[in-house]
Scaffold this motif. Sequence first.
Motif, mmCIF file in Angstrom:
data_model
loop_
_atom_site.group_PDB
_atom_site.id
_atom_site.type_symbol
_atom_site.label_atom_id
_atom_site.label_comp_id
_atom_site.label_asym_id
_atom_site.label_seq_id
_atom_site.Cartn_x
_atom_site.Cartn_y
_atom_site.Cartn_z
ATOM 1 N N ALA A 37 -15.207 70.465 93.054
ATOM 2 C CA ALA A 37 -13.953 70.131 92.583
ATOM 3 C C ALA A 37 -13.327 70.683 91.343
ATOM 4 C CB ALA A 37 -13.979 68.613 92.403
ATOM 5 N N MET A 38 -14.342 70.987 90.528
ATOM 6 C CA MET A 38 -13.800 71.517 89.118
ATOM 7 C C MET A 38 -13.254 73.066 89.377
ATOM 8 S SD MET A 38 -16.076 71.469 85.639
ATOM 9 C CE MET A 38 -15.938 69.964 85.571
ATOM 10 N N SER A 84 -13.877 60.838 82.494
ATOM 11 C CA SER A 84 -13.931 61.681 83.695
ATOM 12 C C SER A 84 -14.439 62.679 83.564
ATOM 13 C CB SER A 84 -12.317 61.634 84.223
ATOM 14 O OG SER A 84 -12.325 62.716 85.202
ATOM 15 N N PHE A 85 -15.347 63.683 84.316
ATOM 16 C CA PHE A 85 -15.843 64.855 84.114
ATOM 17 C C PHE A 85 -14.824 65.857 83.992
ATOM 18 C CE2 PHE A 85 -20.162 64.509 86.759
ATOM 19 C CZ PHE A 85 -20.363 63.939 85.596
ATOM 20 N N PHE A 86 -13.830 65.837 84.883
ATOM 21 C CA PHE A 86 -12.836 66.708 84.775
ATOM 22 C C PHE A 86 -11.498 66.982 83.795
ATOM 23 C CE2 PHE A 86 -14.214 65.841 89.217
ATOM 24 C CZ PHE A 86 -15.369 66.776 89.210
ATOM 25 N N ARG A 87 -10.942 65.674 83.619
ATOM 26 C CA ARG A 87 -9.851 65.927 82.824
ATOM 27 C C ARG A 87 -10.135 65.378 81.514
ATOM 28 N NH1 ARG A 87 -7.810 65.223 88.433
ATOM 29 N NH2 ARG A 87 -9.175 63.534 88.531
ATOM 30 N N LEU A 94 -8.594 54.286 82.651
ATOM 31 C CA LEU A 94 -7.995 54.124 84.192
ATOM 32 C C LEU A 94 -8.023 52.856 84.549
ATOM 33 C CD1 LEU A 94 -8.001 56.292 86.724
ATOM 34 C CD2 LEU A 94 -10.335 55.444 86.841
ATOM 35 N N ARG A 98 -4.829 51.087 86.308
ATOM 36 C CA ARG A 98 -4.683 50.643 87.669
ATOM 37 C C ARG A 98 -5.170 49.406 88.170
ATOM 38 N NH1 ARG A 98 -5.409 55.401 91.241
ATOM 39 N NH2 ARG A 98 -4.140 57.300 90.346
ATOM 40 N N GLN A 263 -4.904 53.099 99.876
ATOM 41 C CA GLN A 263 -4.960 54.498 100.341
ATOM 42 C C GLN A 263 -3.730 54.451 101.539
ATOM 43 O OE1 GLN A 263 -6.652 56.423 98.633
ATOM 44 N NE2 GLN A 263 -6.241 58.459 99.664
ATOM 45 N N GLY A 266 -0.580 53.999 99.855
ATOM 46 C CA GLY A 266 0.036 54.970 98.916
ATOM 47 C C GLY A 266 0.155 54.252 97.544
ATOM 48 N N PRO A 268 -1.258 53.325 93.980
ATOM 49 C CA PRO A 268 -2.121 53.643 93.138
ATOM 50 C C PRO A 268 -2.892 52.774 92.357
ATOM 51 C CG PRO A 268 0.173 53.861 92.187
ATOM 52 C CD PRO A 268 0.024 53.388 93.603
ATOM 53 N N THR A 276 -10.513 59.058 95.236
ATOM 54 C CA THR A 276 -10.295 60.332 94.652
ATOM 55 C C THR A 276 -11.535 60.822 93.829
ATOM 56 O OG1 THR A 276 -7.894 59.881 94.143
ATOM 57 C CG2 THR A 276 -8.863 61.624 93.014
ATOM 58 N N VAL A 279 -14.334 61.720 96.155
ATOM 59 C CA VAL A 279 -14.040 63.020 96.960
ATOM 60 C C VAL A 279 -14.461 64.121 95.671
ATOM 61 C CG1 VAL A 279 -12.409 64.708 97.789
ATOM 62 C CG2 VAL A 279 -12.538 62.229 98.442
ATOM 63 N N GLU A 280 -13.963 63.896 94.467
ATOM 64 C CA GLU A 280 -14.028 64.775 93.486
ATOM 65 C C GLU A 280 -15.710 64.786 93.087
ATOM 66 O OE1 GLU A 280 -11.414 63.879 90.632
ATOM 67 O OE2 GLU A 280 -9.920 65.225 91.614
ATOM 68 N N ARG A 281 -16.477 64.077 93.493
ATOM 69 C CA ARG A 281 -17.728 63.729 92.925
ATOM 70 C C ARG A 281 -17.683 63.380 91.269
ATOM 71 N NH1 ARG A 281 -22.293 62.352 95.353
ATOM 72 N NH2 ARG A 281 -23.814 63.796 94.156
#
Lengths: 318, 550
Positions: A37-38, A84-87, A94, A98, A263, A266, A268, A276, A279-281
Amino acid sequence: MQKYLLRRLIVSLPALFGVSVIVFVVMRVLPGDPLVAMFGAEGFTRLGESDRARIMADLGLSDPLPVQYLRWMKDIATGGLGKSFFRGDKVSELILHRGPLSAEIGVLSVIISWIVGLPVGIVSASRPNSFADNVARSLSVLFLAIPGFWLGMLIVLASLFWFHYKSPLLVVYLWEDPWTNLQLVIGPAVVLGLGQGAYIARMTRSCLLEVIREDYVRTAQAKGLAEGLVVIRHALPNALLPVITVSGILMGFVLGGSVAVEQAFGVPGLGAALVTAVVERDIIVVQNLVLLYGVIFMGINILVDLSYAWLDPRLRFQ
Amino acid sequence: MNRRAFLGRLGIAGGGAALASHLSRSRGIARTHEGTFELRAPESNPKRGGTLRYGVVSSPAHFDIHQSGTVANLGAQGPMYDNLIRRDPRDGQTIIPDLAYKWEISADRRTYTFHLRKGVTFHDGAELTADDVKATFARIIWPPKGVVIPRTPLFSAVSEVNVLNPYKIEFRLSEPRPSKFILGAIASGWNVIVRKKTLEENDYNLRQVANYPGTGPFRHVSRKKDEVWILEKNPHYWNKGLPYLDRIEVYHFLPFSPELGAALLAGKLDYARVLDTVTVKRARQTAGMSSATYYQSVIDAVWVNDQKKPFGDSRVRRAMHLVLDRYVLQDVVKDMAPYLVGGFVYPFSQSATLAEELAKRPGYQRDSTAATQEARRLMTDAGYAGGLRNVDFVVREGPSWKLWAVAIQAMLKEALNIETKLRTVQISAFFEETQAGNFDLSIGAVVSTLIDPSDYFNAWYGKDGPQNYSKWHNPVFQKVVHQIDRELDDAKRNALVRQAEAILEQDPPLLPVAWEQLSDGWYTYVKGHNPRNIFGIYDVVRWDTAWLDK
């Protein structure tokens, strides 16, 4: 009551510990790589061993599992829940962003399930095997059988093609703009509420049918009380205990079901965030959200038990 | 747009690249003197102002465009940056000036010199100089440890990047390459120019830097993760008069998702990228709406593990290649996305075998009888007349691949008595499995940056190519690709591509399933854009010429 509450909270701790260990271990042993994902498929396939090792170390995934687990517990204790790992987004932010939407959907769906399920169950039990009972039972089986996300998609498509309508795209809180907020949450809440309402209706019917055969109900009828009064005032309170239990359990299913239904609409909410993250692990996000769901589920169960004591004086004495 | 029209456009693109130093001849798009070049909307009466509500996948896993391989980055970040040179947004193909207002290519095609505009500023106010360009490309060409940039191999021939003065920079090649390849690589939408200082301050890794300054027509305002990214007009943009829009709201939607289609049809979006076919049909039928289908830089294929017996035998691979009925496979997924039948070369590219010729070739014929007979003969020759059992078929999670896998399973069983066991895995596990070689067959997709065969022949089919999941190696093919990389004459190069294609047909490194096309939809008041001719969704992403006719 306080002692009881304290005891339940203490009993819940090992269960939560179990949940945290299971989700922590499962997320690390399941196949799949967050680096896909990254970097995307193209970048991932170009990663060398040394790049890979360095990035995994940066993410904290190279440390021994106990070290990683303790780091997570520390994150929970400090309230940040990690990033979060990514961002680099904080998981706590979060959830705060949400969570209110998902909570609203959950609460609203329970209210809808009671509004729909109780009257249907009462009518059904009052006139067993009548036309109304048969219709109510058929409908409840139908709503039990229909998957929430599918019904959700139908509603989305029908409102789009018939009314040219689509719910708002962004998170809007109840306190900011109640009307827009209602448009966001009402769809998932109705879908989840109808599914739960079917359970409530069936449970109400069967419990009421049992209670209606009790001597004290027959006595009330013999005294010449109106049928409605007998059911509502004498039979229903005693039939409600199992219904409340079921409602508590269903609330847990709402949490699970909301993932797919959010989902479909839609919306959020937290459910969409969990999808999400899976899916992104994004391990950090997934493990925190699953634990949060576990905490909420246990909290609901404690509330259900407390409401038992409130509704049934015999339990209070015990 | 049909293949002929696309090739026509491509011809313009190639010409544009070849005539790099004489761009004024190319449709009058650009002048070679600094300051005279001005990009404009294709329409004569563009209006200014307004907010474009754009729906596209735009929740990136990180923010480093150079390190990314997904439109999730370019979808929202693209409008904030410029390139050295770029593809013209009005035709999607021609290479035109960007931050470099002109460039020269030496006669030996080993030196590319770019002249930068003066007075261009980043969004933080700093002036752009050749040092920023050098820092950007040095990182792309020679990435530091821990930084992985998928476009690095495109610049394998570049040996030096030299700053000649603050506004002049040269790229030196160790050996000549076709100029359209080199210019195409530099013009790729991924290769945006970032500040040297930004890179230095972040240890040359921008993965967690959400808002780093660019020089682009729009600048960052705010971002809500997984929801919306808001950009506003850059009032100091160097291309005077652009952009026309005041603001862009980029909403995050998954590609092909019903939510994206619903948001567009309900009027909550003005423009949506990568739509499902149902929404596209609806958009075409709706007054005031329009749509376009264009070529995507992706092949969907089945990889056959060359390292495992009997798949190392080219006869077995060719037999499987021959029995795939590609028209049926195209039909199976027609309600999800439009796909093209093709072989090993982009079927709409200049180098491709013409469709009518391809349709006569075994494996691509409508009537598959002859191909099946040949396939059975090959299996018999290889000693597998009775077929194969327990073939592990890894399927990447996704509706198209799942449907295809079932169809291919049936085709292999019926024609060759090959019994496969499907094993569906999530994308995060798919690449791990395929890279590790834990499969017999594996279905998924791979992407290339350029339409030029030098890019994807090396990446997909080349020895040790990063997307050569089959671990296939053919020394003769490798030699031909080496020649293709270096051949400067177009006609000779195309002949070499034909030669390479013939090798691939006989000794397939993968089984081509389909070539992707994508569709966008929009309301007709959105003007100044033309997605019909673009190749992929990664080069034309800036919205600088877009305007709203409201």
